[in-house]
Design a protein around this motif. Structure first.
Motif, PDB file in Angstrom:
ATOM      1  N   PRO A 134       7.736  61.744  34.411  1.00 50.67           N
ATOM      2  CA  PRO A 134       6.342  61.809  33.740  1.00 50.67           C
ATOM      3  C   PRO A 134       5.056  61.139  34.643  1.00 50.67           C
ATOM      4  O   PRO A 134       3.954  61.876  34.394  1.00 50.67           O
ATOM      5  CB  PRO A 134       6.726  60.595  32.691  1.00 50.67           C
ATOM      6  CG  PRO A 134       8.233  60.797  32.613  1.00 50.67           C
ATOM      7  CD  PRO A 134       8.694  60.844  33.978  1.00 50.67           C
ATOM      8  N   ARG A 171       9.626  64.919  29.386  1.00 44.75           N
ATOM      9  CA  ARG A 171       8.874  64.359  30.390  1.00 44.75           C
ATOM     10  C   ARG A 171       7.458  64.562  30.053  1.00 44.75           C
ATOM     11  O   ARG A 171       6.542  63.867  30.512  1.00 44.75           O
ATOM     12  CB  ARG A 171       9.223  65.364  31.775  1.00 44.75           C
ATOM     13  CG  ARG A 171       8.473  64.917  32.864  1.00 44.75           C
ATOM     14  CD  ARG A 171       8.997  65.955  34.192  1.00 44.75           C
ATOM     15  NE  ARG A 171      10.403  66.044  34.182  1.00 44.75           N
ATOM     16  CZ  ARG A 171      11.247  67.180  34.496  1.00 44.75           C
ATOM     17  NH1 ARG A 171      10.448  68.385  34.874  1.00 44.75           N
ATOM     18  NH2 ARG A 171      12.447  66.822  34.736  1.00 44.75           N
ATOM     19  N   GLN A 174       6.238  61.733  27.770  1.00 40.38           N
ATOM     20  CA  GLN A 174       5.952  60.647  28.320  1.00 40.38           C
ATOM     21  C   GLN A 174       4.621  60.516  29.341  1.00 40.38           C
ATOM     22  O   GLN A 174       4.164  59.579  29.424  1.00 40.38           O
ATOM     23  CB  GLN A 174       7.236  60.385  29.021  1.00 40.38           C
ATOM     24  CG  GLN A 174       8.385  59.832  28.152  1.00 40.38           C
ATOM     25  CD  GLN A 174       9.736  59.960  28.851  1.00 40.38           C
ATOM     26  OE1 GLN A 174       9.953  60.478  29.728  1.00 40.38           O
ATOM     27  NE2 GLN A 174      10.703  58.980  28.238  1.00 40.38           N
ATOM     28  N   GLY A 175       4.416  61.850  29.937  1.00 52.50           N
ATOM     29  CA  GLY A 175       3.392  62.021  30.809  1.00 52.50           C
ATOM     30  C   GLY A 175       2.142  61.931  30.134  1.00 52.50           C
ATOM     31  O   GLY A 175       1.066  61.138  30.400  1.00 52.50           O
ATOM     32  N   THR A 215       3.958  58.559  21.460  1.00 53.26           N
ATOM     33  CA  THR A 215       3.116  59.366  22.425  1.00 53.26           C
ATOM     34  C   THR A 215       1.791  59.128  21.586  1.00 53.26           C
ATOM     35  O   THR A 215       2.023  59.835  20.517  1.00 53.26           O
ATOM     36  CB  THR A 215       3.826  60.597  22.672  1.00 53.26           C
ATOM     37  OG1 THR A 215       5.029  60.317  23.312  1.00 53.26           O
ATOM     38  CG2 THR A 215       2.789  61.347  23.425  1.00 53.26           C
TER      39      THR A 215
END
Length: 334
Positions: A134, A171, A174-175, A215
């Motif tokens: 991430p 990923r 979360q990024g 998120t």
């Protein structure tokens, strides 16, 4: 003739058909149970209507000319991909800076417009699978933000490499959280496929998983085409309502809060599977979106906003009789 790069090839058609049929995909070890993180609350900024403009495909229209003729004030610039590893480049091959994309963005801003930058799409090498974590994915996005200063980053998560690989899906989510923490003034959008009843399978999982991870996504946009619709107004509204209900269930939001995190991205004229959206229908869809407090409205693509009849999907016209730039004028009214 090059077809729509968002839906290129047999695999794309099969994936769209599966989602449209409400198909599900097996869970992976990346799915975990547990309490959901608190969902982001507060007012959501309504984004200006921003049709997609893709400078690597067909005969793209000049952005500032389109602005002066239609009143549209924003564009979604496509697509940011991997040029090898976790290195971003326009279409995976045009330079991040110094090329036609940067010149176009600068011209849009100089004319008083806003820019959304779209990562992903259907074809090409994506950053999600190419970045190893991430943090690395967020770093690639940050390079783009630093280079171009977009108002919005749009993560068009539809290819199987990103949507259906749950490790990659996580990923990206979360990024995005890292990107938002570092750039609180930049709006984060995810754009996903849908069935007529709302996102299915991996798309529905993304909505739920984003809530689980906390998120802070400002807008979830459904691509309301290539789902085999017969009445594009009714079916688009049905898809948006389905997403709204999923957001309510995932976050505990009211109808109004869920609609304020909902967007629509259509396809003007003839779609890849033969659906037809006319300017009159697109106007009805826009009016419904305005009336219900949706906060993003886009379509694929300005490149195709010219009249022509027959021949299916092409890169430079809509496949139907229409006034040039009709869909863009309508979108400007969002």
């Amino acid at each position: 003739m090059k077809t729509n790069p968002k839906r290129l090839g047999v695999l794309g058609a099969l994936t769209a058909a599966l989602l449209a049929a409400g198909g599900t995909l097996g869970a992976t070890a990346m799915e975990v149970s547990g309490p959901r993180a608190a969902a982001p609350q507060g007012a959501v900024e309504k984004l200006a209507g921003a049709p997609y403009l893709y400078l690597g495909w067909g005969d793209p229209q000049d952005a500032t000319t389109v602005m002066s003729k239609t009143g549209v004030s924003a564009f979604t610039m496509a697509f940011m991909l991997s040029s090898g590893g976790c290195t971003p480049a326009w279409d995976g091959q045009r330079p991040l800076t110094g090329g036609v994309d940067e010149r176009t963005i600068d011209a849009i801003k100089a004319a008083g417009g806003q820019v959304q930058i779209s990562f992903g799409g259907w074809s090409g090498n994506k950053l999600g699978p190419s970045c190893s974590s991430p943090e690395e994915f967020a770093g690639a996005v940050q390079q783009v933000i630093d280079a171009h200063g977009p108002d919005v980053v749009d993560f068009d998560i539809e290819n199987t490499d990103e949507l259906e690989d749950y490790a990659v899906q996580d990923r990206i989510l979360q990024g995005i959280a890292i990107v938002k923490e570092n750039n609180p003034g930049v709006q984060a959008v995810v754009t996903i496929p849908t069935s007529i009843s709302g996102p299915g399978g991996a798309g529905a999982r993304l909505v739920t998983r984003a809530a689980e991870l906390g998120t802070p996504i400002d807008n979830y946009t459904v691509m309301t085409f290539d789902f085999g619709g017969s009445d594009m107004v009714a079916d688009t509204i049905s898809a948006a309502r389905g997403l709204k209900d999923q957001l309510k269930a995932a976050h505990g939001w009211s109808d109004a809060e869920a609609y304020a995190h909902t967007g629509i991205s259509g396809m003007n004229g003839v779609s890849d599977v033969g659906e037809i959206t006319t300017p009159e229908q697109w106007t009805q869809i826009r009016d419904w979106a305005n009336e219900n407090g949706l906060t993003r409205f886009a379509y694929w693509a300005v490149n195709r906003d010219r009249g022509c009849e027959g021949g299916g999907v092409t890169s430079s016209c809509s496949g139907i009789a229409q006034e040039d730039l009709a869909f863009t004028r309508i979108t400007a009214g969002f």
